[in-house]
Design an enzyme around this catalytic site. Sequence first.
Site, PDB file in Angstrom:
ATOM      1  N   ASP A 264      99.058 -21.409 121.846  1.00 28.64           N
ATOM      2  CA  ASP A 264      99.298 -21.059 120.679  1.00 28.64           C
ATOM      3  C   ASP A 264      99.248 -21.836 119.396  1.00 28.64           C
ATOM      4  O   ASP A 264      99.407 -23.242 119.762  1.00 28.64           O
ATOM      5  CB  ASP A 264     100.326 -20.214 120.451  1.00 28.64           C
ATOM      6  CG  ASP A 264     100.465 -19.286 119.526  1.00 28.64           C
ATOM      7  OD1 ASP A 264      99.423 -18.763 118.954  1.00 28.64           O
ATOM      8  OD2 ASP A 264     101.671 -18.663 118.985  1.00 28.64           O
ATOM      9  N   PHE A 265      98.945 -21.624 118.146  1.00 38.24           N
ATOM     10  CA  PHE A 265      99.200 -22.355 117.187  1.00 38.24           C
ATOM     11  C   PHE A 265     100.517 -22.534 116.470  1.00 38.24           C
ATOM     12  O   PHE A 265     101.370 -23.270 116.459  1.00 38.24           O
ATOM     13  CB  PHE A 265      98.071 -22.295 116.243  1.00 38.24           C
ATOM     14  CG  PHE A 265      98.059 -23.300 114.856  1.00 38.24           C
ATOM     15  CD1 PHE A 265      97.665 -24.298 115.250  1.00 38.24           C
ATOM     16  CD2 PHE A 265      98.793 -22.688 113.838  1.00 38.24           C
ATOM     17  CE1 PHE A 265      97.519 -25.139 114.239  1.00 38.24           C
ATOM     18  CE2 PHE A 265      98.667 -23.772 112.439  1.00 38.24           C
ATOM     19  CZ  PHE A 265      98.136 -25.053 112.728  1.00 38.24           C
TER      20      PHE A 265
ATOM     21  N   ASP B  25     104.717 -19.166 121.776  1.00 40.00           N
ATOM     22  CA  ASP B  25     106.267 -18.765 121.296  1.00 40.00           C
ATOM     23  C   ASP B  25     106.187 -17.341 121.040  1.00 40.00           C
ATOM     24  O   ASP B  25     107.507 -16.903 120.557  1.00 40.00           O
ATOM     25  CB  ASP B  25     106.322 -19.597 120.005  1.00 40.00           C
ATOM     26  CG  ASP B  25     105.754 -19.135 118.834  1.00 40.00           C
ATOM     27  OD1 ASP B  25     104.621 -18.544 118.873  1.00 40.00           O
ATOM     28  OD2 ASP B  25     106.553 -18.593 118.050  1.00 40.00           O
TER      29      ASP B  25
END
Length: 327
Positions: free
Chosen positions: A56-57, A238
Amino acid sequence: MSEQYPTTEPTTEHPTNETSSGPTDDPSIPAPLTGEHLPQLRATLADASHLLVCLDFDGTLAPIVNDPDAAAPTTENVAALASLAAADSVTTAIVSGRSLVDVRTRVDDPRIYAGNHGLELGWSESLAIHPAARERATRVEVVCETLENVLDPIPNARVENKRLTGTVHVRTVPSGARPVVHRLTRSVVDRLGGDDLKLSPGKRILEIGPDVNWGKGDAVNLIHTQLPDDTVPIYIGDDVTDESAFRSVEPTGIGIRVGGTEPSAASYRVDSPNDVARVLEWLSASGVSLVDPYRDDSHGDRLAVQRDGDQCFDGCPKQWSTSMANE
């Protein structure tokens, strides 16, 4: 039909003594990733002929910031990801809720990108968009435009139109006004989205998107099928939207949740993007050396073509468009 959820932010409490060193049928609190787990990680990687590392970013490579436009990966993550992406036995991918165009401008070493929670996929110069997302993009736009007017009186409420999906940001909205934002957003999505759109909660955000059975986990699975049979998938994320991806890689792969102590389908957790960099550095320096690329040569030709810059992402569902000329 849009999802129903409380107008106040969830504050579920979980017992702090519940930990897990591996996946279970029911999500549990992931074990903090420490040196004690290195033997298990090494054993998993030693069974691989290739690694798929999906990240994920926001909140994973980049710290969460109040202004989403200001988000940037940490210097350590940029360097570690570049080193990992350079390894022939590794395929790296970004799987983000941001649009494909957006996330590609923020990190440029991975070979594969999945934007809008996997509704759009980019591999080399190919692009694929989920047909239902394409068809409902106009309705998403109408909802976002309406919400901009409806939420305008609320301080710091921000509506982001990502073309295939929309996001209502409430991170800097006064806490007393957040239930109002939730209620108004749900009302607009129900009224204008009908059965075509759904509303999902995230970390200080509300996500608006097509009501289709497709998410980050499906995108990870799709990418995984294009790699050698003994590829071990790793996913690091996250947010609640990453849970389907954790489920897709566990238990044969490795899921790592960033931050929080809430139950998750991931086996392990780390505290922050700084810790993610340590994981990527270890993978690049030590983990990759455990992978045996000759363990499974059944997909050798396919992998070689990908490494040579193949322009066709043949992993996209056949009904998806792969022509950028139409975009």
